[in-house]
Each structure stands twice: as structure tokens, then as C-alpha cells.
Design a protein around this motif. Sequence first.
Motif, PDB file in Angstrom:
ATOM      1  N   ALA A 199       0.816  -1.218   0.000  1.00 60.77           N
ATOM      2  CA  ALA A 199       0.000   0.000   0.000  1.00 60.77           C
ATOM      3  C   ALA A 199       0.847   1.264   0.000  1.00 60.77           C
ATOM      4  CB  ALA A 199      -0.928  -0.017   1.218  1.00 60.77           C
ATOM      5  N   GLU A 200       2.078   1.171   0.515  1.00 62.14           N
ATOM      6  CA  GLU A 200       2.966   2.332   0.549  1.00 62.14           C
ATOM      7  C   GLU A 200       3.848   2.429  -0.691  1.00 62.14           C
ATOM      8  OE1 GLU A 200       2.655   0.299   3.452  1.00 62.14           O
ATOM      9  OE2 GLU A 200       1.083   1.753   3.956  1.00 62.14           O
ATOM     10  N   GLY A 201       3.697   1.478  -1.611  1.00 61.91           N
ATOM     11  CA  GLY A 201       4.497   1.497  -2.823  1.00 61.91           C
ATOM     12  C   GLY A 201       5.822   0.776  -2.718  1.00 61.91           C
ATOM     13  N   ASN A 202       6.055   0.093  -1.582  1.00 63.95           N
ATOM     14  CA  ASN A 202       7.288  -0.665  -1.417  1.00 63.95           C
ATOM     15  C   ASN A 202       7.226  -1.953  -2.246  1.00 63.95           C
ATOM     16  OD1 ASN A 202       8.353   1.116   0.668  1.00 63.95           O
ATOM     17  ND2 ASN A 202       6.770   0.226   1.994  1.00 63.95           N
ATOM     18  N   ILE A 203       8.340  -2.300  -2.877  1.00 62.14           N
ATOM     19  CA  ILE A 203       8.388  -3.524  -3.682  1.00 62.14           C
ATOM     20  C   ILE A 203       8.434  -4.738  -2.766  1.00 62.14           C
ATOM     21  CG2 ILE A 203       9.722  -4.833  -5.381  1.00 62.14           C
ATOM     22  CD1 ILE A 203      10.756  -2.156  -6.466  1.00 62.14           C
ATOM     23  N   ILE A 204       7.475  -5.649  -2.939  1.00 65.49           N
ATOM     24  CA  ILE A 204       7.405  -6.847  -2.093  1.00 65.49           C
ATOM     25  C   ILE A 204       7.397  -8.142  -2.920  1.00 65.49           C
ATOM     26  CG2 ILE A 204       6.249  -5.675  -0.178  1.00 65.49           C
ATOM     27  CD1 ILE A 204       3.588  -6.858  -1.243  1.00 65.49           C
ATOM     28  N   GLY A 205       7.469  -8.017  -4.234  1.00 69.32           N
ATOM     29  CA  GLY A 205       7.458  -9.201  -5.083  1.00 69.32           C
ATOM     30  C   GLY A 205       7.687  -8.804  -6.519  1.00 69.32           C
ATOM     31  N   ASN A 206       7.575  -9.767  -7.421  1.00 61.94           N
ATOM     32  CA  ASN A 206       7.826  -9.465  -8.833  1.00 61.94           C
ATOM     33  C   ASN A 206       7.044 -10.404  -9.742  1.00 61.94           C
ATOM     34  OD1 ASN A 206       9.907 -11.499  -7.840  1.00 61.94           O
ATOM     35  ND2 ASN A 206      10.320 -11.572 -10.030  1.00 61.94           N
ATOM     36  N   VAL A 207       6.693  -9.885 -10.905  1.00 60.55           N
ATOM     37  CA  VAL A 207       6.022 -10.672 -11.935  1.00 60.55           C
ATOM     38  C   VAL A 207       7.086 -11.382 -12.757  1.00 60.55           C
ATOM     39  CG1 VAL A 207       4.581 -10.568 -14.013  1.00 60.55           C
ATOM     40  CG2 VAL A 207       4.045  -9.131 -12.034  1.00 60.55           C
ATOM     41  N   THR A 208       6.885 -12.682 -13.002  1.00 59.33           N
ATOM     42  CA  THR A 208       7.878 -13.470 -13.728  1.00 59.33           C
ATOM     43  C   THR A 208       7.394 -13.914 -15.107  1.00 59.33           C
ATOM     44  OG1 THR A 208       7.095 -15.431 -12.529  1.00 59.33           O
ATOM     45  CG2 THR A 208       9.031 -14.285 -11.652  1.00 59.33           C
ATOM     46  N   SER A 209       6.096 -13.975 -15.332  1.00 67.30           N
ATOM     47  CA  SER A 209       5.506 -14.275 -16.640  1.00 67.30           C
ATOM     48  C   SER A 209       4.177 -13.555 -16.721  1.00 67.30           C
ATOM     49  CB  SER A 209       5.261 -15.782 -16.832  1.00 67.30           C
ATOM     50  OG  SER A 209       6.449 -16.501 -17.032  1.00 67.30           O
ATOM     51  N   GLY A 210       3.823 -13.080 -17.904  1.00 63.22           N
ATOM     52  CA  GLY A 210       2.532 -12.425 -18.054  1.00 63.22           C
ATOM     53  C   GLY A 210       2.176 -12.253 -19.511  1.00 63.22           C
ATOM     54  N   GLY A 211       0.887 -12.163 -19.759  1.00 63.35           N
ATOM     55  CA  GLY A 211       0.424 -11.963 -21.128  1.00 63.35           C
ATOM     56  C   GLY A 211      -1.082 -12.041 -21.200  1.00 63.35           C
ATOM     57  N   PHE A 212      -1.600 -11.961 -22.410  1.00 65.19           N
ATOM     58  CA  PHE A 212      -3.043 -12.040 -22.629  1.00 65.19           C
ATOM     59  C   PHE A 212      -3.415 -13.485 -22.907  1.00 65.19           C
ATOM     60  CE2 PHE A 212      -6.950 -11.731 -25.144  1.00 65.19           C
ATOM     61  CZ  PHE A 212      -7.694 -10.861 -24.352  1.00 65.19           C
ATOM     62  N   SER A 213      -4.446 -13.962 -22.236  1.00 61.02           N
ATOM     63  CA  SER A 213      -4.924 -15.330 -22.416  1.00 61.02           C
ATOM     64  C   SER A 213      -5.946 -15.371 -23.551  1.00 61.02           C
ATOM     65  CB  SER A 213      -5.562 -15.858 -21.132  1.00 61.02           C
ATOM     66  OG  SER A 213      -6.340 -17.015 -21.394  1.00 61.02           O
ATOM     67  N   PRO A 214      -5.593 -15.997 -24.695  1.00 62.05           N
ATOM     68  CA  PRO A 214      -6.569 -16.109 -25.785  1.00 62.05           C
ATOM     69  C   PRO A 214      -7.796 -16.934 -25.400  1.00 62.05           C
ATOM     70  CG  PRO A 214      -4.353 -16.450 -26.608  1.00 62.05           C
ATOM     71  CD  PRO A 214      -4.265 -16.465 -25.110  1.00 62.05           C
ATOM     72  N   THR A 215      -7.618 -17.922 -24.537  1.00 54.24           N
ATOM     73  CA  THR A 215      -8.736 -18.783 -24.144  1.00 54.24           C
ATOM     74  C   THR A 215      -9.701 -18.051 -23.227  1.00 54.24           C
ATOM     75  OG1 THR A 215      -7.309 -20.733 -24.333  1.00 54.24           O
ATOM     76  CG2 THR A 215      -9.370 -20.981 -23.093  1.00 54.24           C
TER      77      THR A 215
ATOM     78  N   THR B 215      -5.911  -9.787  -2.902  1.00 54.06           N
ATOM     79  CA  THR B 215      -5.728  -8.662  -3.821  1.00 54.06           C
ATOM     80  C   THR B 215      -4.259  -8.265  -3.863  1.00 54.06           C
ATOM     81  OG1 THR B 215      -7.964  -7.853  -3.387  1.00 54.06           O
ATOM     82  CG2 THR B 215      -6.409  -6.298  -4.326  1.00 54.06           C
ATOM     83  N   ILE B 216      -3.742  -8.117  -5.059  1.00 57.21           N
ATOM     84  CA  ILE B 216      -2.328  -7.799  -5.270  1.00 57.21           C
ATOM     85  C   ILE B 216      -2.244  -6.554  -6.149  1.00 57.21           C
ATOM     86  CG2 ILE B 216      -0.139  -8.609  -6.260  1.00 57.21           C
ATOM     87  CD1 ILE B 216      -0.958 -10.283  -3.890  1.00 57.21           C
ATOM     88  N   THR B 217      -1.311  -5.669  -5.825  1.00 64.73           N
ATOM     89  CA  THR B 217      -1.078  -4.489  -6.649  1.00 64.73           C
ATOM     90  C   THR B 217       0.235  -4.646  -7.401  1.00 64.73           C
ATOM     91  OG1 THR B 217      -2.220  -3.082  -5.045  1.00 64.73           O
ATOM     92  CG2 THR B 217      -0.838  -1.986  -6.670  1.00 64.73           C
ATOM     93  N   VAL B 218       0.164  -4.472  -8.708  1.00 69.73           N
ATOM     94  CA  VAL B 218       1.355  -4.548  -9.552  1.00 69.73           C
ATOM     95  C   VAL B 218       1.618  -3.178 -10.145  1.00 69.73           C
ATOM     96  CG1 VAL B 218       2.302  -5.507 -11.691  1.00 69.73           C
ATOM     97  CG2 VAL B 218       1.068  -6.989 -10.088  1.00 69.73           C
ATOM     98  N   GLN B 219       2.884  -2.772 -10.118  1.00 67.92           N
ATOM     99  CA  GLN B 219       3.271  -1.488 -10.687  1.00 67.92           C
ATOM    100  C   GLN B 219       4.054  -1.726 -11.970  1.00 67.92           C
ATOM    101  OE1 GLN B 219       4.174   1.902  -8.103  1.00 67.92           O
ATOM    102  NE2 GLN B 219       6.139   2.048  -9.159  1.00 67.92           N
ATOM    103  N   GLN B 220       3.555  -1.174 -13.064  1.00 63.13           N
ATOM    104  CA  GLN B 220       4.194  -1.328 -14.371  1.00 63.13           C
ATOM    105  C   GLN B 220       4.237   0.032 -15.049  1.00 63.13           C
ATOM    106  OE1 GLN B 220       3.830  -4.814 -17.395  1.00 63.13           O
ATOM    107  NE2 GLN B 220       2.096  -3.508 -17.836  1.00 63.13           N
ATOM    108  N   ARG B 221       5.432   0.479 -15.388  1.00 63.04           N
ATOM    109  CA  ARG B 221       5.632   1.801 -15.995  1.00 63.04           C
ATOM    110  C   ARG B 221       4.928   2.892 -15.183  1.00 63.04           C
ATOM    111  NH1 ARG B 221       3.990  -1.221 -20.577  1.00 63.04           N
ATOM    112  NH2 ARG B 221       5.753  -2.007 -21.791  1.00 63.04           N
ATOM    113  N   LYS B 222       5.130   2.851 -13.885  1.00 61.95           N
ATOM    114  CA  LYS B 222       4.624   3.844 -12.930  1.00 61.95           C
ATOM    115  C   LYS B 222       3.096   3.811 -12.789  1.00 61.95           C
ATOM    116  CE  LYS B 222       8.508   6.986 -13.616  1.00 61.95           C
ATOM    117  NZ  LYS B 222       8.948   8.376 -13.915  1.00 61.95           N
ATOM    118  N   LYS B 223       2.454   2.827 -13.431  1.00 60.21           N
ATOM    119  CA  LYS B 223       1.000   2.682 -13.302  1.00 60.21           C
ATOM    120  C   LYS B 223       0.698   1.492 -12.408  1.00 60.21           C
ATOM    121  CE  LYS B 223      -3.208   1.805 -15.982  1.00 60.21           C
ATOM    122  NZ  LYS B 223      -3.769   1.533 -17.337  1.00 60.21           N
TER     123      LYS B 223
END
Length: 382
Positions: free
Chosen positions: A316-332, A352-360
Motif C-alpha cells: 500500500a505504501e508502494g514498497n516492492i514486495i514481489g515481482n512478476v515473472t511471466s505475463g500476457g493475454f490469455s486467448p482462451t 488482492t495484489i497491486t502490480v506497478q508497471q511503468r509507474k502505473k
Amino acid sequence: MNMSETNEHLKQLPLGDWHRNLGARMVPFAGYEMPVQYEGVMAEHIWTRTEAGLFDVSHMGQLQLIGEGAADALEAITPGNLSALAAGKIRYTLLLAQDGGILDDLMVTNTGHDIYLVVNGATKHDDIAYMREQLPESLTLNHMEDAALLALQGPKAATALAKLNIQPLQDGWPVPTDLYFMEAGPFLWNDIPLGISRSGYTGEDGFEISVPAEHAVALAAALTELDEVRPIGLGARDSLRLEAGLPLYGHDMNPDILPVEANLNFALSKARREEANFAGAEQVLAQYPAKAAKKRIGLFVDGRQPIREGADVVDAEGNIIGNVTSGGFSPTLQRPIAMAYVPMALAGTGSTITVQQRKKQIMCTVADMPFVPHNYHRKPKL
């Protein structure tokens, strides 16, 4: 997938020209020039889920471990119960460093006369060096550099393969389509020796076929001439394995990750846990079954924007606590999905998880894996 290599010094697949003649877009991957797509990732993904796709995975390392006590010796650096593996059976296991870190994941087959291993393409030379260092000198480790590897995947894979009239090498053995998931055997096609396993990395039913490199084009051509089969590239292979919740080495696993953290408890067999005599056993078992500080989990991503490998999981404070290792759009599923490492306290389904990507900041929900149910041809339980 890491496609950052330059085109200089890339190795060529036995099927390289065949791919180009079919119009494949070729990219660098694991030191090879490989087909990423033919007609498009989305179309190829959906075709594999509904028909049968043919993948060239010849960059993978095919190894033979020969000698008395080979399976027992291999248990020193893997946590799988390999010595109990019957002839014709396959087991997924992990190659572990002396501190328990994952050096690779691999498939191990007891052929009845030796141990056949399939390891990842990007790590195969390091794997071979490590095995030769750790295993007894009485054993011989052969790198099958003259063999190609094809994967036929999808609900119509068995229907297609049956049309080639592949025969067992010995009388009384099953034909390939009579194999169940994680079974294998030696076969002949037009007097060409094939090693066929009912396995793969898409979540679908299918087969992996080891074929002498000089005959790879003939086999690939015969398969893709069938109505059910189309050639499929690396792009769809990646989206299929992501939907199936299957980790990719070098992305979702590395030497700094231990098996429990990687959510691979099933690879730690009960017998081996009790023996506790594999590489890094003390460190690995100290985390079992749920004592690790972090865990690989699946994510449903809010909205339509996919999140990619390298994005940060933040509190909630913006501290990094983890990382995404694979991601994409699921066609199914028609939505973005991902895998990530998060603190164990946040790893429960529905968290609930918050992910930060390109400052978003993007909201996500922990999801059960596989995202799309597996469709393996398993042996019925009695």
C-alpha cells in the motif's frame, strides 16, 4: 521468452529451412534461430487448443545417462523418486544446486535400458557440466546432438498421430496412441527409429517425438500434411504454457529460487523427503510444505492491459514486495493473466495484489492455477 540475442553465431535447427519455407518469422531464442510465429500467435494458440499444433523444440537438450545405478545416482542432485520409476514411465523433476536452488527442470524417462533426460535449451550445456561433475565416473552421459525433438499438442494430436501408422519397436508393445500421460516407448516409422512420449508443455494432450535430425523434415512434413495439424511457433507455446500454469525456467525459476517457493511441492516425493539425501535437502525441506517466505502464484489482472515479466508487486505504501515473472493475454480466457512471486501471507486464492508497471498501478487477484484446465490423457484410476 528471452529473445535478446543477436543474430550472430546463432545455431540452426535441423528444421530451420523448413520453417522459413513455411513463412515463419524467425527470432533468436536460447542461442538458436527459432520460429516465433507463422500466421499469428492468437490463431496458433486457438488452433492448438482445438485441433493439433506441431512445435519444433529441437533446441532442448536430449541426454542419455548410461550405466548401472544411473537412476540412483541421479537422485543425488534431484528430489524425484527416480529409482522407483518403471520402464516406460516418465517423471518431472528438478536439477538442484548444492544449496537447493533450482538449476533446471527436466523430464526423466526410464527407457528400460538407460535414463533419457530432456533439459532446457538455454541451460543444457551448464546442466551437462554439472551432472558430469556430480555423477560417478562409471556413468556415461551422452548429449544426443544428432536428434531433433518435435511436440505434437492438442485434443486431436492422437487422431493425427494414428494416421502415420507408427509401429512399436517390439511385438506386444503399445502403439503410440495407446500410451497414457507420462508414458514413453521406442517406435518405428518407415524404418526410422522414434522415441515417443505422451507429454508436453501446453496443458493439452500430446506427444513429444525424438527423431534423428536427418529425418526431422520428413516427419514434420508428414504431420503438417494432415488436416488436424499446423506448425506452431514459440509465441503460442509461451501463451499456452502460461494458461496451463507451467513455469518456464529462467523466468519463473532460477538458482535463487527453491522448490517450495516455486510452488513445486509435488516434485518433492515423499520417499525422497524422508531420505533427505538430495542436494540442498536441508534448505529445501526447511521450507516444506508452506514455510517459505514467498511463493509463485497465478494472477487475474484487472482490465485489458497485460502485465509483463519484470513488473513489481508493491504494498500500500508502494514498497516492492514481489515481482512478476511471466505475463500476457490469455486467448482462451480473453483476459490478461500472470505469474508472480509474492509474500506467503498474500499467496491465498482471492487475495488482492497491486502490480506497478511503468509507474502505473494495476489491481490483480490471486488465482488458482492452471488458469485453463489440463487436458492430459491420464490412465484411469482403478
